[in-house]
Structure formats: C-alpha cells, structure tokens
Design an enzyme around this catalytic site. Structure first.
Site, mmCIF file in Angstrom:
data_model
loop_
_atom_site.group_PDB
_atom_site.id
_atom_site.type_symbol
_atom_site.label_atom_id
_atom_site.label_comp_id
_atom_site.label_asym_id
_atom_site.label_seq_id
_atom_site.Cartn_x
_atom_site.Cartn_y
_atom_site.Cartn_z
ATOM 1 N N CYS A 119 0.806 -1.223 0.000
ATOM 2 C CA CYS A 119 0.000 0.000 0.000
ATOM 3 C C CYS A 119 0.840 1.274 0.000
ATOM 4 C CB CYS A 119 -0.938 0.000 1.204
ATOM 5 S SG CYS A 119 -2.081 -1.403 1.206
ATOM 6 N N HIS A 261 -3.441 7.117 1.485
ATOM 7 C CA HIS A 261 -3.835 5.777 1.069
ATOM 8 C C HIS A 261 -5.221 5.485 1.618
ATOM 9 C CE1 HIS A 261 -4.135 1.527 0.581
ATOM 10 N NE2 HIS A 261 -3.932 1.282 1.860
ATOM 11 N N ASN A 291 -10.084 -0.587 -0.498
ATOM 12 C CA ASN A 291 -8.625 -0.513 -0.500
ATOM 13 C C ASN A 291 -8.083 -1.222 -1.739
ATOM 14 O OD1 ASN A 291 -5.869 -0.796 -0.055
ATOM 15 N ND2 ASN A 291 -6.077 -1.407 2.086
#
Length: 335
Positions: A119, A261, A291
């Site tokens: 990520c 993020h 996500n």
C-alpha cells in the site's frame, strides 16, 4: 530586480489516468457470503462497495489503460517516455508486469520495472521516479499503481474480505529546469511489525528426486491484524507528515489537499484531525472502491483532477502506508 534563475533539475506533473473494473461488489452482496451487514461495514470502514476484476482483467490490462489515459492528458508522444515504474504486489507475471505494459503502450524507448511495497508502493515509486528525473537520467516517466487484491482475499474471512478491491491509477511526470513541483518526501520501514499485514508464500513440501526436497510455489491469502494496522497508521502517518512539513518549511494550513492511502475512513479522519486539516481538504473515494493497495492514491488523484477539484499549482500532501510495515509521505504541487 534581477530574476533568479532555477539552475537545478526539477519535476513537473503533466497528466493522470485511472481504471477500475466494471464489476461492483456491494456490502449487501458480501453479506450473502459472510456474516456481516452494510451498516456494520460502513460504520467501521467507510466502504460501501468495491470493484472486482473479471476473468479477462489483470494488473497489466488495468495498468495499461491507466497509463494510456495519463499519457493522453499529458499529450505526450509515447516514444518520448523514458521510464515506467509499476507499483504492485499482485503482478500477473511474478517476474514483473511493467514490461508487458511497456509493450502494450509501444513505449519502446522506456525502461520498465515493478516496485513492490504494497500500500506504500505508489508513493515509493513516485519518489523513485522523481529521483531518476532530478538526477538527469531520464526526462519523462509514467508511475503506475495497480493491484488485483481480489485474487488473494479469503472471501470467507469477514474481517478482511470487506476491505479490498481492484484498480489502477497513473501519473505522467516530466523533468524541467524551470521549477520543481516535487517539494519533498520521507520514507520509513519497520520490518519488526511486518507480520501485522502480509501475503506469505505457501510452504508446500515436495520432492524432485530422492533426498532432494523443495518448496513448491504459491501464495496464501492476505493475513491481517486489523487492530494493529489501524494503531500503526493513526500514529505514524501524522508523525511523518509533520516531520515533512518541518523539513520543507511548510505548514498544514498551506496544504490544499490531503491524499492518503484509502484504507479506512476512520484513519483518514484521525490523521486530518491530528494535522488540523479540515475534512473538506481530505480527498476520499474509499466508499466506492475500498482498499486497492498501490492504486488508491493515483485513482483518487485522477478523479479529483478530472472533476477540477485539484487545480494548477494546488499543494498536495500525500501519505502511503501498509504492509512491510512501510510508510512514507510526499509534498508536491500539481502542474
């Protein structure tokens, strides 16, 4: 007064692009698979739905479309691209998917490689590309974040399957000796906490011939300690951003947009509160996509650029964080 000339090589941002699959997996549909509900998921994560790649889609295909859209916005001749970096943890070729994107684009003059940092991958790749450009090695670069996490989710694990989706985003960046819109960055890793979020290989023992054993290839599903990852993010992300503001002589009130993020809406809100950045300046599309790992930041940027929220010369503070554990921050000006 004599004009001060900019003598160093800087970076300019020229274009953005993104791609998300058409298949939409809503919270209601997930509740048909595991014991959960739309209200439970939204209240804890902020996610309402996520995109899932179909059987013909993969990281190469998604990354290619995102990159092509960024190139079109930049109005570049594809043959002038020198560098392609693909941030991904889910390549459809374990040896690297960036070369396949280079070939599909026809960017025959570009070197292309993958960078794996989960990520944090897009932010780490953006920093890497800017350093190549500032060093004078390359003139034009495409930085792509693309992940297909649906292939590595345990869809029977209600703690993790609600979080992840698929997608890709890209930025086109260019070296210039007129100014520098990449203001600063910081990056960190703490491997001691890596077990909080990982995607380990399967250790399936097999034998080639007598007395010669080996471990066959393959990966398990995503393993995650959600509580620890949450505590890590709400503590470390504000710290690294505050440090970056100090080292670049900026302050949070000068920031036009905070792009984090997209992992959990509560993390975004907590970081914004800590930095005293108003909710109106915190960009989020978590509700629609969940996500998407390395793709979250560039997808969010592309949406906000195309709907004119992000405008020329806007100051953007960004942070990626996740598996590794790794995290980083960057401060830059759009344009």
């Amino acid at each position: 007064m004599e004009e001060i000339k900019f003598n160093q090589i800087g970076v300019s941002f020229k274009g953005s692009g993104s791609y998300v699959p058409d298949q939409i997996l809503t919270n209601q549909k997930i509740s048909q698979k595991v014991d959960t509900s739309d209200e439970w998921i939204k209240s804890r994560t902020g996610i309402s739905e996520r995109r899932i790649s179909n059987l013909k889609e993969n990281v190469t295909e998604m990354g290619y479309v995102a990159a092509l859209n960024a190139i079109k916005m930049a109005n570049w001749d594809i043959e002038t691209i020198d560098l392609i970096i693909l941030a991904t943890s889910t390549p459809n070729d374990l040896f690297g998917s960036a070369p396949s994107i280079q070939a599909k684009l026809g960017a025959e003059n570009a070197v292309a490689f993958d960078l794996t940092a989960a990520c944090s991958g897009f932010l780490f790749s953006l920093v890497t590309a800017t350093q190549y450009l500032k060093g004078g090695s390359f003139k034009r670069a495409i930085v792509i974040g693309a992940d297909q996490l649906s292939s590595f989710v345990d869809w029977n694990d209600r703690r993790s399957c609600i979080l992840f989706g698929d997608g890709a985003g890209a930025l086109a960046i260019e070296a210039t000796n007129l100014f520098d819109n990449f203001i600063g960055f910081d990056m960190r890793t703490d491997g001691e906490r890596g077990s909080f979020l990982n995607l380990p290989s399967k250790n399936n023992k097999d034998s080639i011939v007598d007395n010669i054993d080996f471990l066959s290839g393959g990966f398990s599903s995503i393993q995650m300690n959600g509580q620890e990852v949450y505590k890590f993010a709400v503590r470390e992300v504000p710290i690294i951003l505050e440090k970056l503001f100090r080292t670049t002589n900026f302050s949070s009130d000068k920031v036009d947009w905070l792009i984090l993020h997209q992992a959990n809406q509560r993390i975004l809100d907590s970081v914004g509160d800590r930095l005293k950045i108003s909710k109106e300046k915190i960009l989020s599309n978590l509700e629609k996509y969940g996500n998407t790992s390395a793709a979250t930041i560039p997808i969010m940027m592309d949406e906000a650029i195309r709907d004119n929220r992000i405008k020329q010369n806007d100051i953007i503070a960004s942070s990626g964080f996740g598996a590794g554990l790794s995290w980083g921050a960057a401060l830059f000006k759009w344009g």
